[in-house]
Each structure stands twice: as C-alpha cells, then as structure tokens.
Write a protein that holds these residues in place. Sequence first.
Motif, PDB file in Angstrom:
ATOM      1  N   ILE A   9       8.974 -15.378 -12.294  1.00 38.18           N
ATOM      2  CA  ILE A   9       8.219 -14.193 -12.726  1.00 38.18           C
ATOM      3  C   ILE A   9       6.889 -14.113 -11.981  1.00 38.18           C
ATOM      4  CG2 ILE A   9       7.025 -13.120 -14.679  1.00 38.18           C
ATOM      5  CD1 ILE A   9       9.331 -14.256 -16.453  1.00 38.18           C
ATOM      6  N   GLN A  10       6.216 -15.253 -11.841  1.00 34.37           N
ATOM      7  CA  GLN A  10       4.945 -15.276 -11.126  1.00 34.37           C
ATOM      8  C   GLN A  10       5.139 -14.879  -9.658  1.00 34.37           C
ATOM      9  OE1 GLN A  10       2.926 -19.079 -10.941  1.00 34.37           O
ATOM     10  NE2 GLN A  10       0.948 -18.049 -10.967  1.00 34.37           N
ATOM     11  N   PHE A  11       6.193 -15.378  -9.037  1.00 32.03           N
ATOM     12  CA  PHE A  11       6.506 -15.014  -7.652  1.00 32.03           C
ATOM     13  C   PHE A  11       6.683 -13.502  -7.532  1.00 32.03           C
ATOM     14  CE2 PHE A  11       9.642 -14.003  -4.382  1.00 32.03           C
ATOM     15  CZ  PHE A  11       9.036 -14.529  -3.260  1.00 32.03           C
ATOM     16  N   ASP A  16       3.538  -7.560  -3.273  1.00 33.45           N
ATOM     17  CA  ASP A  16       2.743  -6.340  -3.141  1.00 33.45           C
ATOM     18  C   ASP A  16       3.488  -5.322  -2.282  1.00 33.45           C
ATOM     19  OD1 ASP A  16       0.630  -4.579  -3.392  1.00 33.45           O
ATOM     20  OD2 ASP A  16      -0.470  -5.446  -1.712  1.00 33.45           O
ATOM     21  N   ARG A  17       4.573  -4.811  -2.842  1.00 33.51           N
ATOM     22  CA  ARG A  17       5.362  -3.782  -2.159  1.00 33.51           C
ATOM     23  C   ARG A  17       5.738  -4.204  -0.744  1.00 33.51           C
ATOM     24  NH1 ARG A  17       8.013  -0.436  -4.455  1.00 33.51           N
ATOM     25  NH2 ARG A  17       7.725   1.190  -2.944  1.00 33.51           N
ATOM     26  N   GLN A  18       6.218  -5.433  -0.619  1.00 36.98           N
ATOM     27  CA  GLN A  18       6.662  -5.945   0.671  1.00 36.98           C
ATOM     28  C   GLN A  18       8.108  -6.407   0.559  1.00 36.98           C
ATOM     29  OE1 GLN A  18       3.989  -9.171   1.440  1.00 36.98           O
ATOM     30  NE2 GLN A  18       4.669 -10.380  -0.296  1.00 36.98           N
ATOM     31  N   THR A  19       8.773  -6.512   1.675  1.00 37.11           N
ATOM     32  CA  THR A  19      10.140  -7.005   1.716  1.00 37.11           C
ATOM     33  C   THR A  19      10.121  -8.521   1.576  1.00 37.11           C
ATOM     34  OG1 THR A  19      10.824  -5.174   3.131  1.00 37.11           O
ATOM     35  CG2 THR A  19      12.214  -7.148   3.142  1.00 37.11           C
ATOM     36  N   PHE A  20      11.045  -9.044   0.766  1.00 43.46           N
ATOM     37  CA  PHE A  20      11.137 -10.489   0.610  1.00 43.46           C
ATOM     38  C   PHE A  20      12.565 -10.886   0.258  1.00 43.46           C
ATOM     39  CE2 PHE A  20       9.962  -8.821  -3.518  1.00 43.46           C
ATOM     40  CZ  PHE A  20      10.745  -9.524  -4.408  1.00 43.46           C
ATOM     41  N   SER A  21      12.854 -12.164   0.414  1.00 46.61           N
ATOM     42  CA  SER A  21      14.173 -12.721   0.095  1.00 46.61           C
ATOM     43  C   SER A  21      13.984 -14.016  -0.674  1.00 46.61           C
ATOM     44  CB  SER A  21      14.955 -13.023   1.374  1.00 46.61           C
ATOM     45  OG  SER A  21      15.187 -11.861   2.107  1.00 46.61           O
ATOM     46  N   ILE A  29      19.162 -13.097  -2.451  1.00 43.18           N
ATOM     47  CA  ILE A  29      18.777 -11.723  -2.761  1.00 43.18           C
ATOM     48  C   ILE A  29      17.705 -11.280  -1.767  1.00 43.18           C
ATOM     49  CG2 ILE A  29      17.104 -12.487  -4.522  1.00 43.18           C
ATOM     50  CD1 ILE A  29      17.718  -9.834  -6.017  1.00 43.18           C
ATOM     51  N   HIS A  30      17.878 -10.051  -1.245  1.00 44.83           N
ATOM     52  CA  HIS A  30      16.889  -9.412  -0.372  1.00 44.83           C
ATOM     53  C   HIS A  30      16.359  -8.198  -1.133  1.00 44.83           C
ATOM     54  CE1 HIS A  30      18.347 -11.800   3.008  1.00 44.83           C
ATOM     55  NE2 HIS A  30      19.574 -11.461   2.641  1.00 44.83           N
ATOM     56  N   VAL A  31      15.048  -8.074  -1.198  1.00 38.61           N
ATOM     57  CA  VAL A  31      14.404  -6.991  -1.947  1.00 38.61           C
ATOM     58  C   VAL A  31      13.515  -6.210  -0.974  1.00 38.61           C
ATOM     59  CG1 VAL A  31      12.900  -6.437  -3.899  1.00 38.61           C
ATOM     60  CG2 VAL A  31      14.414  -8.423  -4.029  1.00 38.61           C
ATOM     61  N   THR A  32      13.758  -4.893  -0.873  1.00 36.22           N
ATOM     62  CA  THR A  32      13.010  -4.037   0.043  1.00 36.22           C
ATOM     63  C   THR A  32      12.412  -2.868  -0.732  1.00 36.22           C
ATOM     64  OG1 THR A  32      14.591  -4.581   1.792  1.00 36.22           O
ATOM     65  CG2 THR A  32      13.170  -2.664   2.160  1.00 36.22           C
ATOM     66  N   PRO A  33      11.100  -2.668  -0.643  1.00 33.70           N
ATOM     67  CA  PRO A  33      10.491  -1.524  -1.340  1.00 33.70           C
ATOM     68  C   PRO A  33      11.025  -0.204  -0.785  1.00 33.70           C
ATOM     69  CG  PRO A  33       8.807  -3.013  -0.485  1.00 33.70           C
ATOM     70  CD  PRO A  33      10.111  -3.457   0.084  1.00 33.70           C
ATOM     71  N   GLU A  34      11.245   0.738  -1.683  1.00 34.55           N
ATOM     72  CA  GLU A  34      11.603   2.099  -1.271  1.00 34.55           C
ATOM     73  C   GLU A  34      10.322   2.916  -1.257  1.00 34.55           C
ATOM     74  OE1 GLU A  34      16.064   2.777  -2.809  1.00 34.55           O
ATOM     75  OE2 GLU A  34      14.557   2.824  -4.375  1.00 34.55           O
ATOM     76  N   ALA A  75      17.564 -11.884  -9.381  1.00 35.29           N
ATOM     77  CA  ALA A  75      17.103 -13.112  -8.735  1.00 35.29           C
ATOM     78  C   ALA A  75      17.321 -14.316  -9.648  1.00 35.29           C
ATOM     79  CB  ALA A  75      15.634 -12.999  -8.349  1.00 35.29           C
ATOM     80  N   ALA A  76      17.187 -14.128 -10.949  1.00 35.26           N
ATOM     81  CA  ALA A  76      17.454 -15.216 -11.894  1.00 35.26           C
ATOM     82  C   ALA A  76      18.916 -15.648 -11.804  1.00 35.26           C
ATOM     83  CB  ALA A  76      17.092 -14.790 -13.321  1.00 35.26           C
TER      84      ALA A  76
END
Length: 102
Positions: A9-11, A16-21, A29-34, A75-76
């Motif tokens: 949760i802290q991660f 800040d609206r950035q792409t991360f994996s 999991i890959h997360v990309t802001p729209e 992600a969990a």
Amino acid sequence: MSMNLSDLIQFFSRQDRQTFSLQGNFGIIHVTPESHDKSSTYLINCNYKSLTRYGWHYKTQQAGGFRLSTACCLAACVMFGEEQVTQGMIHKINKDLSSNSD
C-alpha cells in the motif's frame, strides 16, 4: 526483499502518476497512467498464477480504466497469491489508498 500488505500500500501511495511494474512469486503487473483531465485511472497489464480446483492456471488482465486501489488489489494477487487476498485486505487497500488520493 519481502513485501507485506502495508509495504505494498505504501509503495502504491508513493506512485506519482508514473509507469511502474511489480514482480512477485505469483506473476507480474505493469501499471501505466492514462491521461484524462480529471480522473486518475490506469492501464493494467497483469499476468499471475491462480490456484483452482484443477491446479495452477495463469490469469491475464489487460484493460484500462482501473483506479489505483484496484491495481493494488491485483498487485496483491501477484505478490501474495489470489487465494490469500481477503475482503479485509481489499477493504484496507481501498480505505488507505482513497485517503491518499484526496
């Protein structure tokens, strides 16, 4: 490094609206802001192992429009395993991340 639910949760709250994996024992999991004017939604590309009554199977989720808290729930599943993600964990993720987004 081992990650627990509070770490996860802290991660997510620090993104800040950035792409991360994230990669865990059960997948990635890959997360990309729209880019939207007012809403903060994310494109998710997630692949993780799920234990069914027939054995281990991979689940894939690839779609947009996810809130950060929903991405954290997926992600969990990647980090801890889908069968370990309880309603209590989902509630904590939703509560903690919604207070950070206001």
